[in-house]
Design a protein around this motif. Structure first.
Motif, short mmCIF file in Angstrom:
data_model
loop_
_atom_site.label_atom_id
_atom_site.label_comp_id
_atom_site.label_asym_id
_atom_site.label_seq_id
_atom_site.Cartn_x
_atom_site.Cartn_y
_atom_site.Cartn_z
N GLU A 191 -1.47 -2.57 9.28
CA GLU A 191 -2.14 -0.60 9.44
C GLU A 191 -2.54 0.46 8.07
O GLU A 191 -3.93 0.67 8.17
N TYR A 192 -1.67 -0.11 6.78
CA TYR A 192 -1.91 0.31 5.29
C TYR A 192 -3.35 -0.95 5.12
O TYR A 192 -4.47 0.09 4.41
N PHE A 193 -3.70 -1.82 5.01
CA PHE A 193 -4.72 -2.49 4.35
C PHE A 193 -6.02 -2.95 5.77
O PHE A 193 -6.81 -2.00 5.02
N ALA A 194 -5.39 -1.85 6.86
CA ALA A 194 -6.67 -2.66 8.12
C ALA A 194 -7.48 -1.25 7.58
O ALA A 194 -9.05 -1.18 6.92
N ALA A 195 -6.59 0.22 7.27
CA ALA A 195 -7.65 1.66 6.01
C ALA A 195 -8.26 1.46 5.12
O ALA A 195 -9.07 1.47 5.31
N ARG A 196 -8.04 0.22 4.31
CA ARG A 196 -9.05 -0.07 3.54
C ARG A 196 -10.21 -1.49 3.51
O ARG A 196 -10.05 -2.01 1.94
N GLY A 197 -10.20 -1.68 4.56
CA GLY A 197 -10.81 -2.65 4.75
C GLY A 197 -9.84 -4.40 5.24
O GLY A 197 -11.25 -4.95 5.00
N ALA A 198 -9.30 -4.37 4.25
CA ALA A 198 -8.60 -5.85 4.60
C ALA A 198 -8.26 -5.81 5.92
O ALA A 198 -7.14 -5.95 6.50
N VAL A 199 -8.78 -6.95 6.42
CA VAL A 199 -7.98 -7.22 8.27
C VAL A 199 -7.75 -8.36 8.24
O VAL A 199 -8.82 -9.07 7.42
#
Length: 280
Positions: free
Chosen positions: A221-229
């Protein structure tokens, strides 16, 4: 093999028939030297590794390569053989801080072809919190190992590749504190700011206060909010490459393979032609 191990599981493994090799990578920017803490107390049997001399190469006159340059394969291989590492050696690394130095050791071993390595989640503090034994006894020199470095087993970027990575739409995460990213404060390096196009992802935000990593779902969730998925092209950098290795480890726990700009900000700013951004 998981990239993390819990303190209780490490204790059980050390009591087993095939105990892992434990490396103490305690290090702190600006000192005191990690060896001082190691000599006071460490996990029984642990061997000390110095981040500045054994997990980094020599500094260049121009500063190219950053504050912690990549070690040459020959030098790194010799250091790991001295510690007793062979192809089948299970290794556990820890430090007395937030596992940044330990992650540097984890990443280098992985980069040079040794995937049998785990980080003690929560580090030495997690070990002592479980009231597990510590010692000041330094073990006898190890029987030399047979480790042969094979560079390139993890994705690594240089400055030119980092710039091209962003230009091509890759997600470049900056693991430094937000105020350093924004250029509001720079206590270490000669210039403040960040690589244009990078995204702020401070390492302190995806770990608990005790230094343990958050659960994989929280990390995702943390990284997805920064575009890292998962499936995206992702890389990380920091000031000198150590905290970025910690971020690459966190990304791997979230199921997101990522590259590392090993020279990081301290390398980027050595060329005045490279652009610098400030603000969000």
């Amino acid at each position: 093999m998981s990239s993390l191990i819990e303190a209780a599981d490490l204790a059980a493994a050390l009591d087993g028939s095939s105990p892992p090799l434990v490396l103490d990578v305690t290090w702190q920017l600006g000192g005191p030297p990690g060896i001082d803490s190691y000599r006071v107390a460490h996990v029984p049997g642990a061997r000390f590794v110095d981040l500045a001399t054994e997990l980094s190469g020599p500094h260049t006159p121009t500063g190219t390569g950053g504050r912690h340059p990549m070690p040459e394969p020959g030098a790194f291989g010799a250091a790991m053989r001295r510690l007793g590492i062979a192809a089948a050696t299970d290794v556990v690394v820890y430090d007395a801080g937030q596992s940044v130095a330990a992650a540097r050791a984890w990443w280098l071993l992985r980069y040079f072809g040794h995937d049998r390595v785990r980080v003690l989640d929560g580090g030495f503090a997690a070990w002592t919190a479980e009231h597990l034994p510590v010692t000041d006894v330094v073990p006898e020199p190890a029987e030399p190992g047979t480790f042969v470095p094979r560079p390139g087993e993890m994705s690594r970027l240089d400055a030119q590749e980092a710039a091209a990575f962003v230009a091509a739409g890759g997600v470049l995460l900056d693991a430094r504190a937000g105020e350093r990213f924004r250029g509001e404060s720079e206590p270490i390096d000669a210039k403040a700011g960040h690589i244009p196009g990078a995204v702020s992802a401070p390492a302190t935000e995806y770990t608990h206060a005790d230094g343990r990593f958050r659960e994989p779902a929280e990390l995702k969730e943390y990284f997805a909010a920064r575009g890292a998925v998962p499936g995206a092209r992702v890389a990380a950098y920091c000031g000198s490459g150590a905290t970025a290795a910690h971020e690459v480890l966190a990304l791997s726990l979230a199921g997101i393979p990522a590259g590392l700009y090993a020279g990081s900000w301290s390398d980027w700013i050595t060329d005045p032609r490279r652009p610098v951004a400030t603000g969000e």
